[in-house]
Design a protein around this motif. Structure first.
Motif, PDB file in Angstrom:
ATOM      1  N   ASN A 136     -36.215  34.908  16.732  1.00  0.00           N
ATOM      2  CA  ASN A 136     -36.581  36.490  17.577  1.00  0.00           C
ATOM      3  C   ASN A 136     -35.454  36.790  18.382  1.00  0.00           C
ATOM      4  N   ALA A 137     -35.626  35.120  19.404  1.00  0.00           N
ATOM      5  CA  ALA A 137     -34.963  36.453  21.062  1.00  0.00           C
ATOM      6  C   ALA A 137     -33.989  36.663  20.674  1.00  0.00           C
ATOM      7  N   ASP A 138     -33.346  35.142  19.858  1.00  0.00           N
ATOM      8  CA  ASP A 138     -31.958  35.605  19.086  1.00  0.00           C
ATOM      9  C   ASP A 138     -31.149  36.999  19.044  1.00  0.00           C
ATOM     10  N   ILE A 139     -31.857  36.760  17.206  1.00  0.00           N
ATOM     11  CA  ILE A 139     -31.309  37.723  16.012  1.00  0.00           C
ATOM     12  C   ILE A 139     -32.256  39.115  16.693  1.00  0.00           C
ATOM     13  N   GLY A 140     -33.139  38.951  17.348  1.00  0.00           N
ATOM     14  CA  GLY A 140     -34.230  39.843  17.024  1.00  0.00           C
ATOM     15  C   GLY A 140     -34.368  41.169  18.314  1.00  0.00           C
ATOM     16  N   PRO A 141     -35.088  41.408  18.788  1.00  0.00           N
ATOM     17  CA  PRO A 141     -37.216  41.515  18.406  1.00  0.00           C
ATOM     18  C   PRO A 141     -36.470  41.945  17.237  1.00  0.00           C
ATOM     19  N   ASP A 142     -37.412  42.082  16.468  1.00  0.00           N
ATOM     20  CA  ASP A 142     -38.073  42.473  15.132  1.00  0.00           C
ATOM     21  C   ASP A 142     -40.151  42.140  14.345  1.00  0.00           C
ATOM     22  N   PRO A 143     -40.230  43.543  14.505  1.00  0.00           N
ATOM     23  CA  PRO A 143     -42.009  43.605  14.393  1.00  0.00           C
ATOM     24  C   PRO A 143     -42.160  42.924  13.196  1.00  0.00           C
ATOM     25  N   ASN A 144     -41.224  42.388  11.952  1.00  0.00           N
ATOM     26  CA  ASN A 144     -41.529  41.894  11.015  1.00  0.00           C
ATOM     27  C   ASN A 144     -41.670  39.906  11.022  1.00  0.00           C
ATOM     28  N   LEU A 145     -41.151  39.464  11.670  1.00  0.00           N
ATOM     29  CA  LEU A 145     -41.453  37.767  12.602  1.00  0.00           C
ATOM     30  C   LEU A 145     -42.253  37.622  11.580  1.00  0.00           C
ATOM     31  N   THR A 146     -42.878  37.712  11.110  1.00  0.00           N
ATOM     32  CA  THR A 146     -44.011  36.753  10.631  1.00  0.00           C
ATOM     33  C   THR A 146     -43.881  37.396   9.578  1.00  0.00           C
ATOM     34  N   ALA A 177     -27.405  34.132   8.858  1.00  0.00           N
ATOM     35  CA  ALA A 177     -28.416  35.594   9.257  1.00  0.00           C
ATOM     36  C   ALA A 177     -28.330  36.529  10.448  1.00  0.00           C
ATOM     37  N   GLN A 178     -27.544  37.712  10.658  1.00  0.00           N
ATOM     38  CA  GLN A 178     -27.555  38.248  11.951  1.00  0.00           C
ATOM     39  C   GLN A 178     -29.087  39.312  12.803  1.00  0.00           C
ATOM     40  N   ASP A 179     -29.995  39.358  11.403  1.00  0.00           N
ATOM     41  CA  ASP A 179     -31.125  39.832  12.104  1.00  0.00           C
ATOM     42  C   ASP A 179     -32.166  38.723  11.601  1.00  0.00           C
ATOM     43  N   ILE A 180     -33.367  39.477  11.582  1.00  0.00           N
ATOM     44  CA  ILE A 180     -34.546  39.309  11.111  1.00  0.00           C
ATOM     45  C   ILE A 180     -34.818  40.062   9.384  1.00  0.00           C
ATOM     46  N   GLY A 225     -27.988  25.475  18.045  1.00  0.00           N
ATOM     47  CA  GLY A 225     -28.999  25.666  18.188  1.00  0.00           C
ATOM     48  C   GLY A 225     -29.723  26.568  17.363  1.00  0.00           C
ATOM     49  N   TRP A 226     -30.492  27.014  16.927  1.00  0.00           N
ATOM     50  CA  TRP A 226     -31.670  27.231  16.162  1.00  0.00           C
ATOM     51  C   TRP A 226     -31.103  26.723  14.319  1.00  0.00           C
ATOM     52  N   ARG A 227     -29.787  28.290  13.932  1.00  0.00           N
ATOM     53  CA  ARG A 227     -29.299  27.698  13.237  1.00  0.00           C
ATOM     54  C   ARG A 227     -28.760  26.897  12.764  1.00  0.00           C
ATOM     55  N   GLY A 228     -29.233  25.101  13.201  1.00  0.00           N
ATOM     56  CA  GLY A 228     -29.313  23.973  12.767  1.00  0.00           C
ATOM     57  C   GLY A 228     -29.343  22.845  12.163  1.00  0.00           C
ATOM     58  N   VAL A 229     -30.956  23.570  11.970  1.00  0.00           N
ATOM     59  CA  VAL A 229     -31.967  23.096  11.051  1.00  0.00           C
ATOM     60  C   VAL A 229     -32.075  23.575   9.706  1.00  0.00           C
ATOM     61  N   TYR A 230     -30.859  25.522   9.383  1.00  0.00           N
ATOM     62  CA  TYR A 230     -30.478  25.845   8.046  1.00  0.00           C
ATOM     63  C   TYR A 230     -29.356  24.654   7.904  1.00  0.00           C
ATOM     64  N   TYR A 231     -28.864  24.410   8.930  1.00  0.00           N
ATOM     65  CA  TYR A 231     -27.705  23.381   8.180  1.00  0.00           C
ATOM     66  C   TYR A 231     -28.122  22.449   7.585  1.00  0.00           C
ATOM     67  N   LEU A 232     -28.391  21.653   7.916  1.00  0.00           N
ATOM     68  CA  LEU A 232     -29.326  20.399   7.357  1.00  0.00           C
ATOM     69  C   LEU A 232     -30.305  20.324   6.490  1.00  0.00           C
ATOM     70  N   LEU A 233     -31.064  21.466   6.243  1.00  0.00           N
ATOM     71  CA  LEU A 233     -31.616  22.023   5.081  1.00  0.00           C
ATOM     72  C   LEU A 233     -30.204  22.042   3.992  1.00  0.00           C
TER      73      LEU A 233
END
Length: 593
Positions: free
Chosen positions: A76-86, A133-136, A201-209
């Protein structure tokens, strides 16, 4: 020599002779004894490749939620913030909870191969969307695809178990949970490592997946050839099943589950619990599910989505409820445990950002450890193991209520031990449920329903825990922080601003509160930790109620040792023709002369 068949409830027929009309719906029976399989069947490339596909797919399905959940704030800090994060997490829960029942029933009728391939395709596409993804909103869209794919990927309870002799199903499930140990048990550490120790960063988990999903897709396509529609329904055409399928029931259960899940997920998060949005969606969803139950029970349907003999099987429903309660504990504490670690113990480990990830292993690692060990050590009398693990696991988790801000070691040990027994419960209760399905040709239907039921109960329990925590925090904070900071010298007029700044974690706003001093911050922080500890204590004690329900149900579970036979429900075929790889034992021996 083949073992003599005990008197069991499982349906066993020779697919070559005439079957009743109802059996045309369920399909031909492919049950065969292990001794009648070709020599080396379980060492063949199709079987081993299918097992690899099952393991990797389960890791993908679980990891689609487990890898992202611990690092949502960083995303959220990287591509947000967005109230719909949940919604990044909610969409996964919604899609898997709704689609499991559909995947199970449809793959029973039409064959499983293309459902598994399709699930891998959706998972692959979803991880690509998430990774770029570039946004939430884009991340939510990708996670929706991940959840749809996971509906097939986490369905090992029927895709795997039908390929394994009944007596080895528990060990086979343990093999699958080894993959879960990586994708769930170590997920927090892996996710935090990508965030803090890599450039991606966090995108690494999706590269792994992405790599995992692509590998699983290859394995599914080249190795997995279960019975096709033509093998299942030699006298029927697909168009007949399509015309007669239960579309009304599908609409009712899909919309009902979606609305019910959405209402529970919105409450206290996106909208207040008394909001019309929350109340209307929960009530309408519940009514639709009730209507669905009556519709399936009383309307004559040729291909019902959920045959009533599944839900009226008492022992099966007790087992599924216990299985669901075990998973409910995991999903609830997966939300609460990380926040507890940061709130109560994070301050003393502020210099080590990886510490919350390591400490979170007490839950994730404990569950996975119990699943793997339980599958190995459990041999017979599974019903007694269910009773024991449920009682001990519930007691240990309830004992976590004794923890304070000064006892991090006790909290971690109790959480790990309690979660380990719940993980043990998970593997034995899930296997037990598959063995209780009377007609193994409907294993997908029964266990698919169990998966959706499990998601529903997990969501309800998670909601209960979250509401309890929220209410207790509000009460305890208002009762404990004001006197503590006022005694330390904070003016009464600044108390409200202090509480707002403290609970938000905004240190700049905290320093700007009128009358602030270091002593007041220390006093307020200590009071906040004590208020939080008291709130978490109530949550842990509330597990007694759910554990107690499960313990009562477990008393009525029967001994099913007589079902642990050498029979296999379904066999793989070559893929070149609709011929099963099973041949009579005498013929197999003749071929080896």
């Amino acid at each position: 020599m083949a073992e003599p068949k005990p008197d069991i409830d499982h349906v066993e027929k020779d697919a070559s002779h005439s079957v009743a009309d109802s059996d045309d719906i369920r399909g031909a029976d492919f049950t065969v004894d292990e001794s009648d399989l070709p020599k080396g069947y379980f060492r063949s490339l199709p079987f081993l490749g299918s097992m690899l596909a099952l393991g990797i797919s389960f890791a993908c399905g679980v990891g689609g939620f487990a890898f992202a959940a611990p690092i949502l704030s960083y995303i959220n800090a990287d591509i947000g913030p967005d109230p719909n994060l949940t919604w990044v997490a909610l969409t996964y829960t919604l899609t898997t909870g709704v689609c499991l029942i559909l995947v199970g029933r449809l793959s029973d009728l039409f064959g499983r191969r293309w459902f598994m391939i399709g699930g891998a395709c959706l998972g692959t596409l979803g991880t690509i969307v998430c990774a770029t993804a570039q946004d939430i909103p884009a991340l939510i869209a990708g996670e929706t695809l991940v959840g749809l794919g996971a509906s097939c990927q986490i369905s090992f309870a029927f895709t795997l178990n039908e390929l394994i002799p009944f007596k080895y199903r528990l060990l086979a499930n343990g093999y699958i949970y080894i993959w879960g140990l990586f994708a769930s048990g170590f997920a927090p550490v892996i996710s935090y490592a990508f965030v803090f120790n890599t450039n991606v960063g966090w995108r690494g988990v999706y590269y792994l997946l992405l790599a995992m999903n692509a590998t699983a897709l290859v394995c599914w396509f080249f190795f997995y050839y279960p019975p096709t529609f033509g093998m299942k329904h030699a006298r029927q055409r697909k168009i007949g099943f399509i015309k007669n399928f239960d579309y009304v029931g599908t609409f009712l259960v899909t919309l009902g589950l979606l609305l019910f899940f959405m209402g529970l997920s919105w409450g206290g998060q996106l909208h207040p619990w008394k909001s019309a949005y929350v109340i209307a969606t929960i009530v309408i969803g519940a009514v639709l599910l009730i209507v669905f139950g009556f519709y399936e029970a009383f309307v004559p349907l040729r291909e019902a989505l959920l045959p009533t003999h599944v839900t009226t099987h008492r022992d099966f429903m007790f087992a599924v409820t216990i299985w669901s309660l075990g998973s409910a504990i995991y999903y609830a504490f997966a939300i609460i445990w990380p926040t507890m670690l940061v709130t109560l113990y994070g301050g003393s480990h502020a210099d080590n950002p990886m510490w919350p990830g390591y400490a979170a292993l007490a839950l994730n690692g404990g569950i996975s450890f119990g699943e793997v060990v339980g599958a190995v050590v459990t041999k017979k009398r599974i019903h007694n193991i269910i009773q024991a693990t449920l009682f001990i696991g519930s007691a240990l988790l309830a004992a976590t209520a004794s923890c304070t801000p000064d006892t991090p070691a006790r909290a971690i040990v109790l959480m790990f031990l309690g979660s380990s027994f719940i993980g043990w419960l998970e593997v034995v209760s899930s296997t037990y449920s598959t063995l209780l399905v009377k007609d193994q040709r409907e294993l997908g239907t029964a266990i698919g329903f169990a998966g959706s039921f499990r998601s529903t109960l997990s969501t309800i329990c998670s909601t209960v825990y979250t509401v309890i925590l929220s209410n207790r925090l509000t009460e305890n904070i208002s009762n404990m922080i004001p006197p503590a900071v006022e005694n330390a010298g904070l003016p009464a007029s600044s108390v409200a601003a202090f509480i707002t700044a403290l609970t938000s974690g905004d240190t700049t706003a905290l320093q700007a509160v009128p009358g602030m001093s270091p002593a007041i911050i220390v006093a307020g922080t200590n009071a906040y930790q004590l208020a939080s500890a008291a709130s978490y204590r109530t949550v842990f004690l509330s597990t007694i109620a759910f554990g107690g329900i499960g313990i009562i149900f477990s008393i009525f579970l029967p001994n099913i040792d007589h079902l642990l036979t050498s029979e296999v429900s379904t066999t793989l075929h070559s893929g070149n023709a609709e011929e099963a790889v099973t041949v009579p034992k005498d013929d197999a021996e003749a071929q080896n002369v």
